[in-house]
Design a protein around this motif. Structure first.
Motif, PDB file in Angstrom:
ATOM      1  N   TRP A   1       0.799  -1.221   0.000  1.00 16.03           N
ATOM      2  CA  TRP A   1       0.000   0.000   0.000  1.00 16.03           C
ATOM      3  C   TRP A   1       0.834   1.275   0.000  1.00 16.03           C
ATOM      4  O   TRP A   1       0.545   2.214  -0.737  1.00 16.03           O
ATOM      5  N   GLU A   2       1.875   1.351   0.816  1.00 14.92           N
ATOM      6  CA  GLU A   2       2.649   2.591   0.949  1.00 14.92           C
ATOM      7  C   GLU A   2       3.277   3.036  -0.363  1.00 14.92           C
ATOM      8  O   GLU A   2       3.370   4.224  -0.647  1.00 14.92           O
ATOM      9  N   THR A   3       3.733   2.094  -1.180  1.00 10.05           N
ATOM     10  CA  THR A   3       4.426   2.446  -2.418  1.00 10.05           C
ATOM     11  C   THR A   3       3.515   2.446  -3.641  1.00 10.05           C
ATOM     12  O   THR A   3       3.972   2.779  -4.734  1.00 10.05           O
TER      13      THR A   3
ATOM     14  N   PRO B   1      -5.260   0.291   4.182  1.00 11.52           N
ATOM     15  CA  PRO B   1      -4.314  -0.758   4.590  1.00 11.52           C
ATOM     16  C   PRO B   1      -4.706  -1.500   5.861  1.00 11.52           C
ATOM     17  O   PRO B   1      -4.165  -2.561   6.135  1.00 11.52           O
TER      18      PRO B   1
ATOM     19  N   ALA C   1      -0.903   4.737  -1.439  1.00 11.82           N
ATOM     20  CA  ALA C   1      -0.897   5.847  -0.482  1.00 11.82           C
ATOM     21  C   ALA C   1      -0.882   7.162  -1.258  1.00 11.82           C
ATOM     22  O   ALA C   1      -0.174   7.298  -2.246  1.00 11.82           O
ATOM     23  N   ASN C   2      -1.693   8.081  -0.853  1.00 11.30           N
ATOM     24  CA  ASN C   2      -1.782   9.412  -1.481  1.00 11.30           C
ATOM     25  C   ASN C   2      -2.254   9.381  -2.931  1.00 11.30           C
ATOM     26  O   ASN C   2      -1.995  10.319  -3.683  1.00 11.30           O
TER      27      ASN C   2
ATOM     28  N   ARG D   1       3.340   3.302  -9.916  1.00 11.21           N
ATOM     29  CA  ARG D   1       2.518   2.750  -8.836  1.00 11.21           C
ATOM     30  C   ARG D   1       2.150   1.298  -9.081  1.00 11.21           C
ATOM     31  O   ARG D   1       1.463   0.679  -8.284  1.00 11.21           O
TER      32      ARG D   1
END
Length: 98
Positions: free
Chosen positions: A25-27, A45, A30-31, A70
């Motif tokens: 999720w973070e990479t 997440p 996210a955003n 992404r």
């Protein structure tokens, strides 16, 4: 945090298919712009999300527009799970957070 992905027959029913990798999720998400990507942008997440046969085509459309940076192996896994879920009635694509 990594989100796991699977297809179930019925919501709480039999596991039909599972992704070999998780969604980092973070990479990846996210955003992410939630206006441009309302389905992918809504994934959490730590929460769970379910997509039915009427929502999966829109999810696939968002994957088509997702910026390359992404992406990753998870995109191919989601596409394969979408195909499995669309083949039969009462099958759902699930994203399961930590």
């Amino acid at each position: 945090m990594v989100i796991s992905m699977r297809v179930n027959r019925e919501l709480q029913g039999e596991l039909v298919a599972r992704a070999g990798c998780g969604l980092p999720w973070e990479t990846t998400l996210a955003n992410l712009d939630r206006v441009a990507f309302p389905l992918l942008g809504a994934l959490d997440p730590v929460g769970d999300a379910v997509f039915n046969h009427r929502q999966i085509p829109a999810l696939l459309g968002e994957l088509d527009r997702l910026p390359a940076e992404r992406g990753g192996a998870w995109v191919a896994e989601v596409r394969a799970l979408c195909e499995v879920a669309l083949r039969r009635p009462h099958h759902y694509l699930l994203f399961l957070g930590d």
